[in-house]
Design a protein around this motif. Structure first.
Motif, PDB file in Angstrom:
ATOM      1  N   THR A  79       0.835  -1.199   0.000  1.00  0.00           N
ATOM      2  CA  THR A  79       0.000   0.000   0.000  1.00  0.00           C
ATOM      3  C   THR A  79       0.870   1.249   0.000  1.00  0.00           C
ATOM      4  O   THR A  79       0.649   2.191  -0.774  1.00  0.00           O
ATOM      5  CB  THR A  79      -0.932   0.000   1.217  1.00  0.00           C
ATOM      6  OG1 THR A  79      -1.654  -1.224   1.241  1.00  0.00           O
ATOM      7  CG2 THR A  79      -1.904   1.154   1.156  1.00  0.00           C
ATOM      8  N   ARG A  82       2.385   1.769  -3.411  1.00  0.00           N
ATOM      9  CA  ARG A  82       1.438   2.341  -4.363  1.00  0.00           C
ATOM     10  C   ARG A  82       1.199   3.805  -4.064  1.00  0.00           C
ATOM     11  O   ARG A  82       1.095   4.634  -4.961  1.00  0.00           O
ATOM     12  CB  ARG A  82       0.120   1.552  -4.307  1.00  0.00           C
ATOM     13  CG  ARG A  82       0.262   0.185  -4.961  1.00  0.00           C
ATOM     14  CD  ARG A  82      -1.057  -0.478  -5.136  1.00  0.00           C
ATOM     15  NE  ARG A  82      -1.511  -1.102  -3.898  1.00  0.00           N
ATOM     16  CZ  ARG A  82      -2.569  -1.894  -3.815  1.00  0.00           C
ATOM     17  NH1 ARG A  82      -3.275  -2.158  -4.890  1.00  0.00           N
ATOM     18  NH2 ARG A  82      -2.917  -2.418  -2.663  1.00  0.00           N
ATOM     19  N   HIS A  83       1.109   4.114  -2.770  1.00  0.00           N
ATOM     20  CA  HIS A  83       0.964   5.507  -2.373  1.00  0.00           C
ATOM     21  C   HIS A  83       2.116   6.338  -2.937  1.00  0.00           C
ATOM     22  O   HIS A  83       1.907   7.386  -3.550  1.00  0.00           O
ATOM     23  CB  HIS A  83       0.934   5.578  -0.836  1.00  0.00           C
ATOM     24  CG  HIS A  83       0.817   6.956  -0.288  1.00  0.00           C
ATOM     25  ND1 HIS A  83      -0.287   7.391   0.397  1.00  0.00           N
ATOM     26  CD2 HIS A  83       1.665   8.002  -0.332  1.00  0.00           C
ATOM     27  CE1 HIS A  83      -0.114   8.640   0.742  1.00  0.00           C
ATOM     28  NE2 HIS A  83       1.064   9.039   0.317  1.00  0.00           N
ATOM     29  N   LEU A  86       1.978   6.735  -6.823  1.00  0.00           N
ATOM     30  CA  LEU A  86       0.951   7.677  -7.273  1.00  0.00           C
ATOM     31  C   LEU A  86       1.311   9.099  -6.892  1.00  0.00           C
ATOM     32  O   LEU A  86       1.170  10.031  -7.692  1.00  0.00           O
ATOM     33  CB  LEU A  86      -0.410   7.291  -6.680  1.00  0.00           C
ATOM     34  CG  LEU A  86      -1.058   6.081  -7.332  1.00  0.00           C
ATOM     35  CD1 LEU A  86      -2.228   5.575  -6.510  1.00  0.00           C
ATOM     36  CD2 LEU A  86      -1.522   6.444  -8.745  1.00  0.00           C
ATOM     37  N   ALA A 105      -3.341  10.531  -3.832  1.00  0.00           N
ATOM     38  CA  ALA A 105      -2.650   9.239  -3.851  1.00  0.00           C
ATOM     39  C   ALA A 105      -3.193   8.307  -2.780  1.00  0.00           C
ATOM     40  O   ALA A 105      -3.445   7.129  -3.035  1.00  0.00           O
ATOM     41  CB  ALA A 105      -1.150   9.448  -3.654  1.00  0.00           C
ATOM     42  N   CYS A 106      -3.409   8.866  -1.592  1.00  0.00           N
ATOM     43  CA  CYS A 106      -3.844   8.007  -0.486  1.00  0.00           C
ATOM     44  C   CYS A 106      -5.267   7.500  -0.702  1.00  0.00           C
ATOM     45  O   CYS A 106      -5.676   6.504  -0.124  1.00  0.00           O
ATOM     46  CB  CYS A 106      -3.713   8.711   0.852  1.00  0.00           C
ATOM     47  SG  CYS A 106      -3.563   7.547   2.231  1.00  0.00           S
ATOM     48  N   GLU A 109      -4.715   4.897  -4.096  1.00  0.00           N
ATOM     49  CA  GLU A 109      -3.767   3.783  -3.934  1.00  0.00           C
ATOM     50  C   GLU A 109      -4.456   2.425  -3.779  1.00  0.00           C
ATOM     51  O   GLU A 109      -3.947   1.408  -4.226  1.00  0.00           O
ATOM     52  CB  GLU A 109      -2.875   4.022  -2.713  1.00  0.00           C
ATOM     53  CG  GLU A 109      -3.619   3.972  -1.402  1.00  0.00           C
ATOM     54  CD  GLU A 109      -2.840   4.557  -0.232  1.00  0.00           C
ATOM     55  OE1 GLU A 109      -1.718   5.042  -0.432  1.00  0.00           O
ATOM     56  OE2 GLU A 109      -3.377   4.524   0.896  1.00  0.00           O
ATOM     57  N   MET A 117       0.378  -0.908 -11.167  1.00  0.00           N
ATOM     58  CA  MET A 117       1.434  -0.524 -10.236  1.00  0.00           C
ATOM     59  C   MET A 117       2.800  -0.865 -10.819  1.00  0.00           C
ATOM     60  O   MET A 117       3.723  -0.057 -10.797  1.00  0.00           O
ATOM     61  CB  MET A 117       1.218  -1.302  -8.938  1.00  0.00           C
ATOM     62  CG  MET A 117       2.252  -1.083  -7.883  1.00  0.00           C
ATOM     63  SD  MET A 117       2.003  -2.312  -6.592  1.00  0.00           S
ATOM     64  CE  MET A 117       3.190  -1.756  -5.387  1.00  0.00           C
TER      65      MET A 117
END
Ligand SMILES: [Mn+2]
Ligand SMILES: [Mn+2]
Ligand SMILES: [Mn+2]
Ligand SMILES: [Mn+2]
Lengths: 260, 260
Positions: A79, A82-83, A86, A105-106, A109, A117
């Motif tokens: 996570t 991904r955050h 992004l 982003a948060c 994500e 990703m």
DNA sequence: TTCGTTTGTTAGATTAGTCTAACAGAAATA
DNA sequence: TATTTCTGTTAGACTAATCTAACAAACGAA
């Protein structure tokens, strides 16, 4: 609401991410810290910790410190990654402010699939390895930020001659304006030549590069144009219509005819 | 879970988007059509229509056709536009499959802020106006898709000499491998030189371009390396560690030192 | 007009996530 | 030791979103 990739909700992913962040900088994570970092009340954190415990993603006995299990650590890290991807995309490529990027982003994500990703990560590797691309994005695109009155691309001629903007006549060299079309003609949008409110309104209404528009009825200063987009006819005041630049010929619009 | 920009939930935005899509191609929208298109039961649609009605986003009297109000139309269109922008980014830039892109886009669309949306739209305008950028992305990056055994950047020399990959010795010209670092050294990651499972695992674990890693303990074929990332020490088998390429010097890593 | 089929609504259950208010345990302080 | 403060839990309420099952309305034949 949507699948998250892991079999837990976005909210629980955020709890894991927060725990991960806290444990990365301090030795213990407590309900209090999590509540503070996530801007929720401790009364929300408690049951969330219970849910995570039941799913074996954290180790937690009431009133003790919180630890991530192997599986929880994995989801937290993914996570977090991904955050970061992004957030970096939004700041480094699009030029969004750090704070806004973090927010977007948060929220997003949780819904970025593994393959997206992976490709986004590859994009940064490519960017880092390719100086020309960096120049184009940072200097070329990075400089075309919205200002008070105009939205300009300020590429240097050598990099991107089509977008030279020094002498007004060169704008959209072979592009047409929507208001100059014959009624009934169908074109793809090339650019919105406006800034601020008008630009925002046009984009919100679906006028983005590559979208197909049909001029249904031409207008005047007083009479709005009528334009079909997505199967809908919408009115467009002349002031807005003249900001929409389209590709000249009906087909063969450069390279973007891979639509159905 | 998160704010959507409009003051309605992502789910309701999706209902509006679906109604918009249906009304764009046929003359009426019924509960049945919406349920089918969204893969939910009609029993879920009914109360959703009631919620939308209460918020004055649709006009709907029981058992009649569904119409969008001005406000509903606006939100629907904006959602649709964000969907299209994200979907196009995923397919055209990142090279994700249409289906996967649609999924990701429809989940993320609700959380893309106005400013990010506007900048993403600008990115496509820039891309369309800049042939060099198109070549770099479509030919350069577009060709570096994951294959069975390797993950290669296949730029032509003239475009992106740093990434030439014809003779193996040229990979990461001035890049170092993680396993060649002195214990204690801190570097930024330049590239993951692996494909498939190993690449996925490394990325999931946070090994992405620009991330800072510290080699805590070197390893061997049998003894895993220990690497610190995000404040966590994690074990890394030699087979994985040797896929992590980092920038050579501690500071001045090319251009990416704008981190705190 | 009657009867089945299609379509839509409602009731009731479930899951998730949040809050406030009240309470309980632990730690710090007097 | 007694008391206050900090921290965390629980109870209870609420909103949203989904489902299944049962029901109701409308439509289209026959
Ligand atoms: Mn999040
Ligand atoms: Mn996050
Ligand atoms: Mn959606
Ligand atoms: Mn969508």
């Amino acid at each position: 609401m949507f699948n998250t990739g892991s079999d837990i909700t976005g909210s629980l992913e955020d709890y894991l991410e927060t725990i991960y962040r806290i444990l990365g900088r301090s030795s213990v994570a407590r309900v209090r810290d999590i509540a503070e970092e996530m801007q929720v009340t401790p009364a929300s954190v408690s049951p969330a910790m219970k849910r995570l415990s039941e799913k074996k993603l954290i180790r937690y006995s009431k009133r003790n410190y919180i630890e991530l299990t192997e599986k929880g650590l994995f989801i937290a890290r993914r996570t977090m990654t991904r955050h970061n991807l992004l957030s970096r995309f939004l700041t480094e490529i699009l030029g969004i402010s750090r704070e806004q990027a973090e927010n977007d982003a948060c929220a997003m994500e949780h819904y970025l699939s593994d393959s997206s990703m992976e490709r986004l990560a590859a994009f940064f590797e490519f960017l880092a390895a390719c100086p020309e691309l960096q120049v184009l994005i940072k200097t070329g695109f990075g400089n075309c930020l919205e200002n008070e009155t105009e939205y300009l691309f300020r590429c240097s001629k050598s990099i991107c001659p089509l977008m030279v903007h020094d002498d007004k006549d060169n704008i959209g060299l072979e592009l047409l304006c929507l208001i100059d079309l014959e009624p009934g003609s169908s074109r793809k949008i090339a650019r919105i030549n406006a800034a601020q409110k008008i630009r925002r309104q046009l984009i919100d209404s679906g006028f983005i590069q590559g979208a197909r528009v049909i001029l249904i009825r031409p207008g005047t200063t007083d009479l709005p144009f009528i334009v079909r987009l997505d199967g809908y006819d919408q009115e467009l005041p002349a002031a807005m219509a003249e900001c929409v630049l389209v590709y000249p010929d009906c087909e063969g619009t450069g390279e973007n005819d891979n639509e159905e």
